[in-house]
Design a protein around this motif. Structure first.
Motif, PDB file in Angstrom:
ATOM      1  N   HIS A1040      53.337 -52.020  20.483  1.00 25.38           N
ATOM      2  CA  HIS A1040      53.763 -53.367  20.105  1.00 25.38           C
ATOM      3  C   HIS A1040      55.196 -53.605  20.600  1.00 25.38           C
ATOM      4  O   HIS A1040      55.517 -54.665  21.150  1.00 25.38           O
ATOM      5  CB  HIS A1040      53.693 -53.515  18.584  1.00 25.38           C
ATOM      6  CG  HIS A1040      54.197 -54.840  18.100  1.00 25.38           C
ATOM      7  ND1 HIS A1040      53.540 -56.027  18.356  1.00 25.38           N
ATOM      8  CD2 HIS A1040      55.316 -55.174  17.400  1.00 25.38           C
ATOM      9  CE1 HIS A1040      54.227 -57.032  17.837  1.00 25.38           C
ATOM     10  NE2 HIS A1040      55.310 -56.530  17.254  1.00 25.38           N
ATOM     11  N   CYS A1042      56.677 -51.975  23.073  1.00 28.70           N
ATOM     12  CA  CYS A1042      56.630 -52.029  24.545  1.00 28.70           C
ATOM     13  C   CYS A1042      56.218 -53.424  25.015  1.00 28.70           C
ATOM     14  O   CYS A1042      56.749 -53.944  26.000  1.00 28.70           O
ATOM     15  CB  CYS A1042      55.639 -50.997  25.077  1.00 28.70           C
ATOM     16  SG  CYS A1042      56.270 -49.328  25.001  1.00 28.70           S
ATOM     17  N   ASN A1043      55.276 -54.005  24.315  1.00 31.50           N
ATOM     18  CA  ASN A1043      54.828 -55.350  24.651  1.00 31.50           C
ATOM     19  C   ASN A1043      55.990 -56.337  24.544  1.00 31.50           C
ATOM     20  O   ASN A1043      56.195 -57.186  25.421  1.00 31.50           O
ATOM     21  CB  ASN A1043      53.693 -55.739  23.707  1.00 31.50           C
ATOM     22  CG  ASN A1043      53.156 -57.123  24.008  1.00 31.50           C
ATOM     23  OD1 ASN A1043      52.770 -57.412  25.121  1.00 31.50           O
ATOM     24  ND2 ASN A1043      53.168 -57.984  23.014  1.00 31.50           N
ATOM     25  N   ASN A1044      56.766 -56.208  23.465  1.00 29.28           N
ATOM     26  CA  ASN A1044      57.925 -57.098  23.274  1.00 29.28           C
ATOM     27  C   ASN A1044      58.975 -56.887  24.362  1.00 29.28           C
ATOM     28  O   ASN A1044      59.596 -57.843  24.839  1.00 29.28           O
ATOM     29  CB  ASN A1044      58.552 -56.859  21.897  1.00 29.28           C
ATOM     30  CG  ASN A1044      57.648 -57.332  20.785  1.00 29.28           C
ATOM     31  OD1 ASN A1044      56.792 -58.182  20.995  1.00 29.28           O
ATOM     32  ND2 ASN A1044      57.803 -56.772  19.594  1.00 29.28           N
ATOM     33  N   VAL A1082      50.354 -51.565  29.034  1.00 28.85           N
ATOM     34  CA  VAL A1082      50.773 -52.603  28.074  1.00 28.85           C
ATOM     35  C   VAL A1082      51.750 -53.561  28.747  1.00 28.85           C
ATOM     36  O   VAL A1082      51.666 -54.789  28.602  1.00 28.85           O
ATOM     37  CB  VAL A1082      51.432 -51.947  26.837  1.00 28.85           C
ATOM     38  CG1 VAL A1082      52.104 -53.005  25.968  1.00 28.85           C
ATOM     39  CG2 VAL A1082      50.399 -51.191  26.017  1.00 28.85           C
ATOM     40  N   MET A1083      52.681 -52.985  29.528  1.00 26.87           N
ATOM     41  CA  MET A1083      53.721 -53.810  30.135  1.00 26.87           C
ATOM     42  C   MET A1083      53.177 -54.672  31.264  1.00 26.87           C
ATOM     43  O   MET A1083      53.573 -55.825  31.424  1.00 26.87           O
ATOM     44  CB  MET A1083      54.855 -52.923  30.625  1.00 26.87           C
ATOM     45  CG  MET A1083      55.609 -52.315  29.450  1.00 26.87           C
ATOM     46  SD  MET A1083      57.017 -51.384  29.955  1.00 26.87           S
ATOM     47  CE  MET A1083      57.972 -51.406  28.442  1.00 26.87           C
ATOM     48  N   ASN A1085      50.242 -55.870  31.429  1.00 23.60           N
ATOM     49  CA  ASN A1085      49.519 -56.984  30.811  1.00 23.60           C
ATOM     50  C   ASN A1085      50.460 -57.985  30.170  1.00 23.60           C
ATOM     51  O   ASN A1085      50.245 -59.187  30.222  1.00 23.60           O
ATOM     52  CB  ASN A1085      48.517 -56.442  29.797  1.00 23.60           C
ATOM     53  CG  ASN A1085      47.388 -55.703  30.478  1.00 23.60           C
ATOM     54  OD1 ASN A1085      47.102 -55.969  31.633  1.00 23.60           O
ATOM     55  ND2 ASN A1085      46.764 -54.766  29.790  1.00 23.60           N
ATOM     56  N   SER A1086      51.515 -57.479  29.569  1.00 24.35           N
ATOM     57  CA  SER A1086      52.481 -58.388  28.958  1.00 24.35           C
ATOM     58  C   SER A1086      53.183 -59.223  30.028  1.00 24.35           C
ATOM     59  O   SER A1086      53.386 -60.425  29.867  1.00 24.35           O
ATOM     60  CB  SER A1086      53.499 -57.571  28.159  1.00 24.35           C
ATOM     61  OG  SER A1086      54.378 -58.416  27.502  1.00 24.35           O
TER      62      SER A1086
END
Length: 1584
Positions: A1040, A1042-1044, A1082-1083, A1085-1086
């Motif tokens: 979460h 990492c997404n931010n 994750v990154m 995709n973010s």
């Protein structure tokens, strides 16, 4: 009415005194007292009446009532009227004497009531009690005790009665046969005597001032004779003690001649009791009183008794008092008082007895004797005045005693002596020296546990008592001023008194200030009168040196500096102004810091500057020469004090620098070189510092002396001498060489740069390498000595620093720079990689840090080798935890930890300096080319160090960046991709530093975009807040976060860097650390979510990369992430993604299938994709006719690729369970399109290229799904039905063989009929829209589609469902319309349909079961529409229940109550209550229920006083609760309500009902309940 209710309450409580539980009894007593505070007379009368009426009430219960009466009387004595007093007196007298037997508790309680009343009504009490004290009749035990206690509590009221009481009592003494009567007579005589003494001592205030001692003397003596001659001989110990206690006070009142006459018998009689009784206090107290009485009458008999007295009393003091047994301490006090009395009368004999005992071999005897000596010095000063020399001389032996208890006792004696002028006598100095020696005792760093023998003192406690004593003598005993000043200065310089310096300095400062106040400033220290005092040079040196370690020895730096300041005039007259300004600032610096926070280097610099300013202020070469000579003389004193000695060397260097005499400078430098202890590191450092500081003003002399020394005989002799000892020689010589090398380094660093630069290469470096390299047969051999190596490294470092600071004076090309860097690299390479034993790496890197910034630049190969060598030498070291495990020694492990930390810091500093030479994106890229492999290392500790170093480098880069023109940060994407996945590394440290790296990179980018360096970007700053989420290794939290982080990156990365960032991120999918691989996904995709919208042209490339990565990395998390990536891209670029995927080779491989299935995750998007695919299926023709080359054959139908691919895609999407919602939403069009697709593909072939591909794919591994057009369409329809909730349909068709029929060209229409029948049975509600969508195809061009539709409709007409769904008419019309169709099969099927209309039977719907939900919803809606008043009423109804059930035995109920009350709070209109509920009723907080309820009731009665009766009535209901805690809580609740209600609202309560209910509950079987009831009954007085 009010009185009767109070009486009723009191009666209720008194009835309950029969309760056997002590806590309930205690509460009943408290409640009665509470009532008594309100209406004392009413309660006292009620108690009287109750006890008279309940004559048979057992005495334990009567005691409770009597105790309450005593308390009420005591607290309200001034308010009582005579009539109530009489009632109480009469009752108490009767209660006390009702039983002839002694029943102590009962009769004592009654007696106490009489004593309490006697405070004001003594005559009334005596009038009553004297009736029970008749001549010739032995009185009741408690009559005598009451007399005794009255005589103490009311002296002036009672003494006038005593003469007649004594007269009546004396004949009774002979009648007393029982021990307890004899004891009470003794008790009475003791208290009568004490009372009479007090009366006589205060005659001026007495009612009858004519009373004299003689009034009582004869009676007292008569009593004494009985007590001494008869009762004292009794075998019962308690009686003997009672007799002894009485005889002490009685002795004061006996006729003088009688006392004198009795002493020869009395004193031996008392002394004999010590042997019979272990508890000596009462004997000693009485003996002291007898001795005082004897002395008062000038007795001559004591002389004869003296030896016996001393011999008996002395052992009492020698037996140590136990602080845990108070009477032993009191006994000591009384015995010491006895010695005071004897010493005042017989000083010579007492001293003659005591002083020889100081020589006893028994420690307790010596300690006890010293305690007595202290006592008599303090308490018999006039008698001891002429004995002072004698006493002082007798202390010689105790001063040499090594026992800590004796030492402590001696210190106490010295303190007493000081107050009484002993220390001014000859021999007093020895006492003071002893005291200072005790102050200098080492104090234990860790105090030991107190041993079992509490007397076993440590030297620590001796030291602390000595320190306190010295300070008190200096500050509070004026007569000691001339004794201590200036004598105490003698103890400042000797090293053995170092531990005593703080108290010494404090005392001396105080004494000096007193002298100054007396006007003795100039002649503060009279050297002409005190030959032994240390010189001003010695004092200044000593105080300055000890100040260098300011917190040691109880902060001696402050004390030393303050003393130095006071002595300024004695040091040198010119220092007044300078020191008065500078010393307070130094002291303030110490006080503002702590031992941890103080920078030692900065502090020493401050002190040396102070010394420098002092020397400048004095400006007297002779004085300075004396000063430096004294400093050198003191050097050897500090052997064993390395830190202080090191600082003294610096002081010597500073002072030599100020010395004008070149000869003296050279002489002292030579002496220092000759006498130094080279094997000690601190000494080598100190000596080198001294030479360096001296070189500031004497460079030539310093360099010359260093060269001379090497050539001198002394050095050669030293080397020769060392060579005798084979093992030691090399080592010792290396230490000397090490020191000389270090000296050169310090000289280079300190000397003026304009002078020293020219000497560096010519002299300094030449000599350094001459000492470092040894020639063997003409070949240079490098030393292996660690000290020499480290000194060389440090020396080169200092030289480099000197050059760097000096280049401002002009250009300087350091020609040996590359050679020196290479030498450092060699040192680093030589260090073992498996451990870090020495600071060589660290020191060598620090040296390189200073070397690389000098001219000329390093060549690229040299620079590369330096970086790679340092990185490999530090980053590859084993983890610190492993090193700690190997180290058994904790201190060594701590040292290693610090060395690791320092080495990492050195590496960072070196890399920063190298980076600074090329502060560009290219320079940064070059640096991370070296660091990259370490950052991605599969070893955690290597990654951790590499990322930590990277963070430091990027922060440095940012801090130094100065962008003059806006240029592209071309490698931002690559660098961010290097660090951002590390935000989810398996190590928390790596994660934290990785965020710092990204933070810095984004700010560097902002700088390159033209923003100021101090610009703060809100988005980027948000990264710091995200670091908290990276502390815990919870994957959910990590990803979460990492997404931010990726969202921030996405918003701040420039468009031209986005694709390079994504490409580099995709490379991160193959990271060996799975966490980082996951983070990369994750990154990616973010980032795509954030910025994917601008990448339309790049979508095919990205899709291709995703496909290749799925082939490359076979990991579940990568597969899932790739699906997410495809989904994100599709949500932004649906058409491009669908087209890209449709362009994939058929049959789709597993990775393409995975990508298709990713489009099923979100219903809205899935619906849109499905619609696009349906459009692709419908838009193109399903097949093309192809002429066969073989003669005589017809044409062949070949499937078109796009509808085929779209059908396969539909299958893949709908095979994902997540697609269910979208399929449901598009059920009719999907069903119709796929049904028609099946229809159009019956008998259709694959294109040739796909046929061969299908054969190839089926020959490898398990057979994939068939690509045959019709089979493919059937499979897709099956999966659509299953996903659309029609599993029953698919199953029914399968069971009937319908799917196989559909594929067959001949039986296709039969398969369709099976499907239609299954739909009618299991999916009726779906049919209307399906029918509507199928109707247009009946007029379509394809025969196959018309056949399929007609077959479907015909079978539907066989079911009654078409009637239920209002489809009959539409379908009949359509069937009728097909009667003229060109296709025979269509016409036949239409006819069958029309024939089917008559068949089928109606089906009954199942009843609706949702009624209960609708009712419940209605109630909730109705409730929510209710107004606030109704809601508040509901809360009040439940409030008592909720509050009481906070005591519920079930935790879940308590939890629910807490929750409910927190919810109710805001609706109650009382802020105080709301806050209480929210703060005190948190789930995780424990509750102090009683305190909480008290406060709740206070708020309730302040906000809703009108609710009192209602709240009480609700609580009454819970008096019958099954749960004990709730039964106890309910009366307590009522009690608190009553406690806080205003008088105005009391009338609403039905008191009779409440009292009755409480009375009933007072019989509860559980004591805890009864306690609360009794407490509440007492409180009801507030509302009567």
């Amino acid at each position: 009415m009010m009185e009767s209710r109070i009486k009723r309450l009191a009666t209720t409580l008194m009835d309950a005194t029969t309760d056997k539980d002590p806590l309930v009894q205690e509460q009943i007593y408290n409640a009665l007292c509470y009532l008594g505070e309100s209406e004392p007379e009413e309660i006292l009368n009620s108690c009287d009446e109750y006890l008279r009426q309940h004559d048979k009430l057992a005495y334990p219960h009567r005691v409770i009532i009597l105790k309450a009466m005593e308390t009420v009387v005591k607290n309200n004595i001034a308010l009582l009227d005579k009539s109530t007093a009489k009632v109480v007196i009469f009752l108490a007298s009767n209660e006390m004497t009702k039983s002839k037997e002694v029943i102590r508790d009962w009769q004592q309680a009654a007696s106490n009531v009489l004593v309490a009343v006697g405070q004001r009504f003594i005559n009334k009490v005596m009038e009553e009690v004297l009736t029970k004290f008749q001549p010739g009749i032995l009185p009741h035990y408690f009559v005598m005790q009451t007399f005794a206690n009255l005589s103490v509590s009311n002296v002036f009221g009672m003494v006038p009665f005593l003469n007649s009481i004594l007269g009546t009592m004396l004949p009774m003494l002979g009648m007393a046969k029982q021990d307890h009567m004899k004891s009470v007579f003794c008790y009475a005589l003791q208290h009568f005597s004490e009372s009479i003494q007090e009366y006589l001592a205060n005659l001026d205030k007495a009612p009858d001032p004519t009373v004299r001692k003689d009034t009582f003397s004869n009676e007292i003596f008569s009593a004494y004779e009985v007590l001494f001659n008869s009762w004292l001989q009794h075998r019962e110990a308690k009686l003997r003690l009672a007799v002894v206690e009485a005889m002490g006070p009685m002795s004061y009142l006996m006729p003088s001649e009688k006392l004198e006459e009795q002493l020869p018998k009395l004193i031996p009689g008392i002394l004999a009791l010590y042997k019979k009784h272990t508890e000596a206090f009462y004997i000693s107290k009485s003996l002291c009183q007898i001795l005082e009485a004897s002395v008062n009458i000038g007795s001559r008999s004591l002389d004869v008794q003296l030896d016996s007295l001393l011999g008996t009393l002395h052992p009492q003091i020698c037996a140590p008092a136990d602080p845990s047994v108070p009477l032993t301490v009191k006994n000591h006090t009384e015995v010491l008082r006895c010695f005071t009395v004897l010493a005042c009368s017989f000083p010579d004999r007492v001293l003659a007895f005591l002083l020889p005992k100081l020589e006893s071999s028994n420690e307790r005897t010596r300690v006890g004797t010293l305690l007595i000596m202290r006592q008599i010095i303090n308490s018999a000063p006039s008698q001891m005045e002429i004995k002072k020399p004698f006493i002082l001389s007798s202390m010689k032996l105790p001063l040499q005693d090594s026992n800590n208890k004796v030492k402590r006792a001696v210190v106490q004696v010295i303190s007493a002596m000081a107050h009484h002028g002993y220390l001014e006598q000859p021999g007093g100095e020895a006492m003071m020296e002893f005291l200072v020696r005790q102050c200098a005792l080492p104090s234990d760093a860790q105090p030991k546990k107190q041993p079992a023998d509490a007397d076993d003192l440590t030297s620590d406690s001796v030291q602390s008592i000595s320190v306190n004593t010295l300070f008190l003598l200096s500050t509070t005993v004026d007569r000691m001023n001339n004794v201590l000043w200036p004598y105490l200065l003698e103890f400042v310089t000797p090293i053995q008194f170092t531990n005593a310096l703080t108290p010494l300095c404090k005392s001396l400062m105080y004494l000096a200030m007193k002298k100054q106040e007396e006007g003795e400033n100039a002649s503060l220290i009279r050297y002409d009168l005190n030959a032994n005092l240390p010189s001003p040079y010695a004092l200044t040196t000593r105080l300055l040196v000890v100040s260098s370690q300011p917190y040691v020895g109880d902060c001696r730096g402050t004390a030393a500096l303050r003393l130095l300041n006071v002595l300024h005039y004695s040091v040198h007259p010119t220092l007044d102004q300078l020191w008065s300004k500078k010393v307070p600032l130094l002291v303030e610096h110490i006080e503002e810091n702590t031992e941890k926070s103080l920078s030692q280097k900065e502090w020493e610099e401050k002190l040396l500057l102070f010394l420098q300013e002092t020397l400048a202020a004095v400006s007297d070469n002779t004085w300075i020469c004396h000063f430096v000579t004294e400093m050198c003389r003191q050097l050897n004193s500090y052997n064993g004090f390395p830190l202080e000695k090191n600082f003294l060397y610096k002081c010597i260097g500073t002072t030599l620098g100020a010395c004008a005499s070149k000869d003296l400078v050279q002489k002292q430098l030579q002496e220092l070189l000759e006498t130094a202890r080279y094997h000690e590191e601190a000494e080598r450092e100190g000596l080198a510092s001294c030479f360096g500081i001296c070189a500031i003003n004497h460079l030539e002399e310093t360099l010359a002396k260093l060269e001379d020394f090497v050539r001198s005989d002394v050095f050669k002799k030293s080397v020769g001498l060392f060579s005798i000892f084979k093992d030691r020689s090399d080592n010792e010589v290396e230490k000397v060489k090490s020191t000389l090398i270090l000296c050169y380094g310090y000289v280079a660093m300190y000397a003026p740069k304009e002078l020293v630069l020219s000497r560096i290469e010519a002299d300094i470096l030449k000599n350094i390498f001459q000492y470092f390299n040894t020639k063997v047969l003409g070949i240079k051999v490098e030393t292996k000595d660690l000290t020499l190596k480290l000194c060389l490294i440090r020396s080169i470092c200092m030289i480099s620093q000197a050059i760097y600071k000096g280049v401002k004076c002009g250009d300087f090309i350091f020609s040996r720079k590359a050679e020196l860097v290479a030498q450092m690299v060699e040192f680093i390479k030589a260090e073992p990689l498996e451990t870090m034993r020495t600071p060589v790496r660290q020191r060598a890197m620090i040296t390189c840090t200073y070397l690389v910034i000098l001219e000329p630049h390093l060549s690229d190969p040299d620079r590369t080798e330096l970086i790679d060598t340092c990185l490999a030498s530090v980053l590859a070291l084993p983890p610190l935890e492993l090193v700690k495990e190997r180290e058994e020694n904790g201190g060594n492990a701590l040292h290693k930890e610090m060395l690791y930390g320092d080495t990492i810091s050195a590496l960072k500093d070196l890399l920063k300096r190298l980076l600074q030479r090329n502060l560009t994106p290219h320079g940064l890229q070059d640096m991370f080319a070296h660091l990259g492999p370490w950052i991605k290392s599969n070893k955690e500790h290597e990654r951790q160090r590499a990322v930590e170093v990277s963070a430091a480098l990027l922060d440095f880069y940012l801090s130094k960046l100065n962008v003059s023109t806006v240029i592209p940060f071309y490698n931002l994407g690559v660098l961010i991709a290097l660090f951002s996945p590390r935000c989810s590394d398996s190590l928390a440290g790596v994660r934290q530093h990785a965020v710092d790296c990204v933070y810095c990179l984004l700010y560097i980018q902002l700088c390159y975009e033209g923003f100021a360096r101090d610009h703060r970007d809100e988005m980027v700053e948000g990264l710091k807040a995200l670091k908290k989420g990276l502390e815990e290794p919870d994957f959910t939290v990590l990803f979460h976060t990492c997404n931010n982080i990726a969202m921030v990156i996405g918003k701040r990365v420039p468009p031209d860097q986005l694709m390079s960032l994504l490409l580099a991120m995709f490379e991160g999918l193959a990271d060996p650390d799975k966490n980082c691989s996951r983070a990369a996904t994750v990154m990616i995709n973010s980032l795509l979510k954030e910025r994917g919208g601008v990448l339309q042209e790049k979508v095919p490339d990205i899709m291709s990369i995703i496909h290749s990565k799925l082939e490359e990395v076979d990991e579940e998390h990568v597969r899932k992430a790739a699906q997410q990536t495809v989904y994100i891209l599709a949500s932004q670029h649906k058409s491009v993604v669908v087209s890209s995927l449709l362009g994939s080779s058929l049959p789709f491989d597993s990775h393409t299938c995975t990508m298709w299935r990713s489009l099923a995750t979100e219903p809205t998007l899935t619906s849109q994709i499905l619609e696009q695919l349906l459009e692709k299926v419908n838009r193109d023709v399903p097949y093309k006719e192809s002429k066969c080359f073989l003669l005589g054959s017809g044409s062949e139908r070949i499937a078109t690729p796009l509808p085929l691919a779209a059908t396969c895609a539909l299958y893949e999407i709908m095979s994902a369970p997540e697609s269910g919602a979208a399929v449901l939403g598009l059920y009719p069009p999907l069903f119709v399109t796929l049904l028609l697709r099946v229809s159009c593909t019956v008998g259709v072939q694959l294109p040739k290229n796909l046929q061969s591909r299908e054969r190839r794919s089926s020959s490898h591994g398990p057979a994939p799904r068939s690509l045959h057009p019709c089979s493919c369409a059937v499979e897709t329809l099956k999966v659509m039905l299953a996903r659309g909730g029609s599993e029953e349909v698919a199953r029914a068709v399968g069971n009937a063989g319908g799917w196989e029929l559909m594929v067959s060209p001949e039986r296709h229409h039969d398969g369709i009929a099976v499907l239609a029948g299954a739909m009618a049975r299991h999916a009726g509600p779906r049919l209307p829209l399906i029918v509507k969508n199928l109707v247009p195809t009946l007029s379509g061009v394809f025969d196959s589609q018309r056949i399929t539709t007609t077959a479907f409709f015909a079978e539907l007409l066989n079911s009654n469902v078409v009637n239920d769904l209002i489809l009959l008419e539409t379908m009949m019309d359509n069937m009728t319309g097909r009667q003229k169709d060109t296709c025979l099969l269509v016409r036949m099927l239409a006819l069958r349909g029309l024939g089917n209309i008559a068949s089928g039977s109606p089906e009954k719907e199942q009843p609706d079961l949702r009624q209960s939900s609708i009712v419940l919803f209605g109630k909730l809606t109705k409730f929510s529409e209710g107004n606030c008043e109704v809601f508040f009423e509901q809360i009040l109804n439940g409030l008592v229940t909720l509050l009481l059930h906070l005591q519920d035995p079930k935790p879940e109920v308590v939890k629910a109550c807490k929750f409910a009350l927190r919810m109710c709070g805001p609706n109650m209109g009382c802020e105080g209550l709301c806050d209480m509920f929210l703060n005190h009723l948190r789930e995780d907080r424990s509750l102090h229920y009683g305190e909480f309820m008290n406060n709740v009731c206070k708020h309730l009665m302040q906000s809703y006083p009108e609710m009192l009766n209602r709240l009480i009535l609700t609580n009454l209901f819970y008096f019958k609760s099954n749960w004990v805690d709730i039964r106890a809580a309910a009366p307590m609740f009522i009690g608190f309500l009553v406690l806080h209600v205003d008088e105005d609202h009391c009338q609403q309560v039905d008191l009779d009902q409440l009292i009755s209910a409480l009375n009933l509950l007072l019989k509860d079987p559980v004591p805890a309940v009864r306690v609360k009831v009794a407490e509440t009954l007492g409180r009801l007085v507030r509302i009567l």
